[in-house]
Write a protein that holds these residues in place. Structure first.
Motif, PDB file in Angstrom:
ATOM      1  N   ASP A 131      25.951 -41.695  63.083  1.00 15.63           N
ATOM      2  CA  ASP A 131      26.173 -41.415  61.672  1.00 15.63           C
ATOM      3  C   ASP A 131      25.004 -40.543  61.207  1.00 15.63           C
ATOM      4  N   VAL A 132      25.285 -39.585  60.355  1.00 18.16           N
ATOM      5  CA  VAL A 132      24.223 -38.728  59.845  1.00 18.16           C
ATOM      6  C   VAL A 132      24.200 -38.842  58.323  1.00 18.16           C
ATOM      7  N   ILE A 133      23.016 -39.146  57.801  1.00 15.98           N
ATOM      8  CA  ILE A 133      22.845 -39.333  56.364  1.00 15.98           C
ATOM      9  C   ILE A 133      21.977 -38.195  55.842  1.00 15.98           C
ATOM     10  N   GLY A 134      22.422 -37.571  54.790  1.00 16.43           N
ATOM     11  CA  GLY A 134      21.658 -36.469  54.225  1.00 16.43           C
ATOM     12  C   GLY A 134      22.013 -36.273  52.769  1.00 16.43           C
ATOM     13  N   THR A 135      21.513 -35.179  52.201  1.00 20.89           N
ATOM     14  CA  THR A 135      21.799 -34.842  50.818  1.00 20.89           C
ATOM     15  C   THR A 135      22.692 -33.621  50.794  1.00 20.89           C
ATOM     16  N   SER A 136      23.818 -33.729  50.098  1.00 21.83           N
ATOM     17  CA  SER A 136      24.764 -32.624  50.081  1.00 21.83           C
ATOM     18  C   SER A 136      24.224 -31.464  49.261  1.00 21.83           C
ATOM     19  N   ILE A 137      24.780 -30.294  49.481  1.00 25.39           N
ATOM     20  CA  ILE A 137      24.352 -29.095  48.765  1.00 25.39           C
ATOM     21  C   ILE A 137      24.645 -29.267  47.279  1.00 25.39           C
ATOM     22  N   GLY A 138      23.662 -29.039  46.434  1.00 24.66           N
ATOM     23  CA  GLY A 138      23.839 -29.207  44.998  1.00 24.66           C
ATOM     24  C   GLY A 138      24.615 -28.045  44.410  1.00 24.66           C
ATOM     25  N   ARG A 139      25.609 -28.344  43.601  1.00 29.31           N
ATOM     26  CA  ARG A 139      26.403 -27.289  42.977  1.00 29.31           C
ATOM     27  C   ARG A 139      26.246 -27.288  41.461  1.00 29.31           C
ATOM     28  N   GLY A 140      25.285 -28.055  40.978  1.00 29.56           N
ATOM     29  CA  GLY A 140      25.003 -28.049  39.549  1.00 29.56           C
ATOM     30  C   GLY A 140      26.077 -28.748  38.744  1.00 29.56           C
ATOM     31  N   PHE A 141      26.125 -28.393  37.455  1.00 29.37           N
ATOM     32  CA  PHE A 141      27.109 -28.987  36.554  1.00 29.37           C
ATOM     33  C   PHE A 141      28.433 -28.266  36.790  1.00 29.37           C
ATOM     34  N   ALA A 142      29.371 -28.946  37.403  1.00 32.95           N
ATOM     35  CA  ALA A 142      30.622 -28.304  37.797  1.00 32.95           C
ATOM     36  C   ALA A 142      31.767 -28.811  36.946  1.00 32.95           C
ATOM     37  N   GLY A 143      32.732 -27.948  36.739  1.00 33.32           N
ATOM     38  CA  GLY A 143      33.888 -28.281  35.903  1.00 33.32           C
ATOM     39  C   GLY A 143      34.932 -29.087  36.657  1.00 33.32           C
ATOM     40  N   TYR A 144      36.045 -29.286  35.997  1.00 33.42           N
ATOM     41  CA  TYR A 144      37.092 -30.173  36.510  1.00 33.42           C
ATOM     42  C   TYR A 144      37.711 -29.643  37.794  1.00 33.42           C
ATOM     43  N   GLN A 145      37.940 -28.336  37.851  1.00 31.37           N
ATOM     44  CA  GLN A 145      38.629 -27.778  39.011  1.00 31.37           C
ATOM     45  C   GLN A 145      37.748 -27.882  40.245  1.00 31.37           C
ATOM     46  N   LYS A 146      36.481 -27.513  40.107  1.00 22.43           N
ATOM     47  CA  LYS A 146      35.591 -27.489  41.260  1.00 22.43           C
ATOM     48  C   LYS A 146      35.215 -28.911  41.678  1.00 22.43           C
ATOM     49  N   ARG A 147      35.009 -29.788  40.711  1.00 23.86           N
ATOM     50  CA  ARG A 147      34.479 -31.104  41.026  1.00 23.86           C
ATOM     51  C   ARG A 147      35.570 -32.079  41.446  1.00 23.86           C
ATOM     52  N   HIS A 148      36.722 -32.022  40.795  1.00 24.35           N
ATOM     53  CA  HIS A 148      37.752 -33.026  41.080  1.00 24.35           C
ATOM     54  C   HIS A 148      39.083 -32.419  41.481  1.00 24.35           C
ATOM     55  N   ASN A 149      39.112 -31.132  41.731  1.00 23.06           N
ATOM     56  CA  ASN A 149      40.337 -30.451  42.162  1.00 23.06           C
ATOM     57  C   ASN A 149      41.486 -30.621  41.164  1.00 23.06           C
ATOM     58  N   PHE A 150      41.144 -30.563  39.862  1.00 24.70           N
ATOM     59  CA  PHE A 150      42.201 -30.577  38.854  1.00 24.70           C
ATOM     60  C   PHE A 150      42.989 -29.272  38.951  1.00 24.70           C
ATOM     61  N   LYS A 151      44.224 -29.312  38.447  1.00 26.25           N
ATOM     62  CA  LYS A 151      45.015 -28.082  38.379  1.00 26.25           C
ATOM     63  C   LYS A 151      44.545 -27.268  37.177  1.00 26.25           C
ATOM     64  N   ARG A 152      44.747 -25.967  37.297  1.00 26.22           N
ATOM     65  CA  ARG A 152      44.344 -25.072  36.227  1.00 26.22           C
ATOM     66  C   ARG A 152      45.508 -24.879  35.268  1.00 26.22           C
ATOM     67  N   GLY A 153      45.236 -24.544  34.019  1.00 27.08           N
ATOM     68  CA  GLY A 153      46.312 -24.233  33.090  1.00 27.08           C
ATOM     69  C   GLY A 153      46.798 -22.810  33.308  1.00 27.08           C
ATOM     70  N   PRO A 154      47.881 -22.414  32.657  1.00 22.54           N
ATOM     71  CA  PRO A 154      48.370 -21.039  32.806  1.00 22.54           C
ATOM     72  C   PRO A 154      47.360 -20.046  32.245  1.00 22.54           C
ATOM     73  N   MET A 155      47.149 -18.931  32.928  1.00 21.68           N
ATOM     74  CA  MET A 155      46.129 -17.982  32.508  1.00 21.68           C
ATOM     75  C   MET A 155      46.669 -16.995  31.471  1.00 21.68           C
ATOM     76  N   ALA A 156      47.986 -16.887  31.360  1.00 27.23           N
ATOM     77  CA  ALA A 156      48.566 -15.875  30.474  1.00 27.23           C
ATOM     78  C   ALA A 156      49.699 -16.476  29.656  1.00 27.23           C
ATOM     79  N   HIS A 157      50.537 -15.628  29.117  1.00 23.13           N
ATOM     80  CA  HIS A 157      51.678 -16.023  28.285  1.00 23.13           C
ATOM     81  C   HIS A 157      51.233 -16.806  27.056  1.00 23.13           C
ATOM     82  N   GLY A 158      50.089 -16.418  26.480  1.00 23.53           N
ATOM     83  CA  GLY A 158      49.627 -17.047  25.259  1.00 23.53           C
ATOM     84  C   GLY A 158      48.914 -18.357  25.449  1.00 23.53           C
ATOM     85  N   SER A 159      48.753 -18.786  26.688  1.00 22.10           N
ATOM     86  CA  SER A 159      48.100 -20.070  26.921  1.00 22.10           C
ATOM     87  C   SER A 159      46.603 -19.971  26.650  1.00 22.10           C
TER      88      SER A 159
END
Lengths: 233, 121
Positions: A131-159
């Motif tokens: 087993d290897v124990i270490g510290t993962s690469i820090g990605r700072g303050f991350a949003g929903y998509q990057k941190r928890h793989n949330f889906k994104r909303g529509p980028m166009a059509h007035g959204s």
């Protein structure tokens, strides 16, 4: 005795047996980077190269003096001015050079180790599971998509909902957001254990370990390599 | 010895030094080691190099040929011990690094002009 007591009982039992079996000693090392090597059948194996040890035993903890048994390893030689006087004083007891990192390994019977002894990469052998124990690469303050793989909303059509989280729960009842709700926040830079990795090769001369697969952190990161822990036995 | 040097020294055990210089557009003959019922034999594969990825020990070439009217592309890890030999048969003239446009061509249009300014090995 209800089920809760029973579970408590078994967990105590498990702790006892674990103490008898003892956790074996691991080693501290520096991740150097990844490459690939070929095995005898010609298959390419992705490996991470780790500079493991030499680690000096800086303290032996016994039941009488400390209430538990363990050995403390030191790793990462630095200039004396990098440490403060209490740290240097502690290391002087085992006549060790100035070391950056100290780590304890609990074990049943530390009498086979002596103060100032050096542990090297050859405590592992090729084919061993670790087993290897270490510290993962820090990605700072991350949003929903990057941190928890949330889906994104529509980028166009007035959204106007592009990277928002959506609902965080019901309304007036309960009137609060439940703990554990996945939200934006710090991603990475946390302790990570990668389990059941195979040691492909041990270079005892240069204190190198070649471990199959990826390890947490960037090259230069401190990693703790321990023989694989058997879970649920 | 720093980290890069250590990794390079580990790779050096596996990197082949006797490889010919391969360019995009060359026609090559690759000898592939094949295990068949406990016996090992070398199967030749001949075709045009349409892509190359230079990644040190992870260097690969993509070799395309037409086999029984069907286009076949194989990616070879050139430093792998499974690759017994690589021989350049013909130097081809190509003006780009990836010849993926050959996939859309059939027959005579897939030919590449031969160039003579490069030696074959």
């Amino acid at each position: 005795m209800n089920w809760r007591d029973n579970r408590l009982f078994t967990s105590i039992e498990m702790c006892k047996t674990r103490e008898i079996l003892t956790v074996s000693v691991g080693i501290l090392g520096t991740k150097l980077g990844m490459t690939q090597i070929f095995d005898e059948t010609g298959i390419a194996i992705p490996v991470t190269v780790v500079q493991a040890g030499p680690c000096t035993i800086t303290q032996i903890k016994t039941k009488e003096t400390d209430g538990y048994t363990a050995i403390q390893l030191g790793f990462g030689e630095v200039a004396a001015k990098a440490l403060n006087r209490p740290e240097l004083g502690h290391l002087a007891k085992s006549s060790a050079p100035p070391l950056r990192h100290l780590h304890e390994y609990r074990l049943g019977n530390p009498s086979q180790y002596e103060l100032g002894q050096q542990l090297k990469a050859d405590i592992f052998e090729a084919g061993q599971i670790v087993d290897v124990i270490g510290t993962s690469i820090g990605r700072g303050f991350a949003g929903y998509q990057k941190r928890h793989n949330f889906k994104r909303g529509p980028m166009a059509h007035g959204s106007k909902n592009h990277r928002l989280p959506g609902s965080t729960g019901a309304g007036t009842t309960p009137g609060r957001v439940y703990p554990g709700k996945r939200m934006a926040g710090q991603l990475g830079n946390s302790r990570v254990t990668v389990r059941k990795l195979t040691v492909v090769r041990v270079d005892a001369e240069r204190n190198l370990l070649l471990i199959k697969g990826a390890l947490p952190g960037k090259p230069g990161a401190l990693v703790n390599i321990v023989p694989a822990k058997q879970v649920g036995k | 010895m720093n980290a890069q040097e250590i990794i390079r020294s580990i790779e050096a055990e596996h990197i082949k030094t006797d490889l010919p210089t391969i360019h995009i557009g060359d026609t090559v003959k690759v000898g592939v080691r094949i295990q068949e019922g406990g016996k090992e034999r070398i199967q030749p594969y001949e075709g045009t190099v349409i892509a190359m990825r230079n990644g040190g020990i992870n260097k690969t070439i993509t070799v395309r040929r037409i086999f029984q009217g069907v286009g076949v592309e194989r990616v070879f890890l050139v430093h792998s011990p499974r690759i017994a030999s690589i021989k350049v048969l013909r130097r081809g003239k190509a003006r780009r690094a990836k010849l993926y446009y050959l996939r859309d061509r059939v027959g005579k249009a897939t030919r590449l002009k031969q160039r003579f300014d490069r030696p074959l090995d």
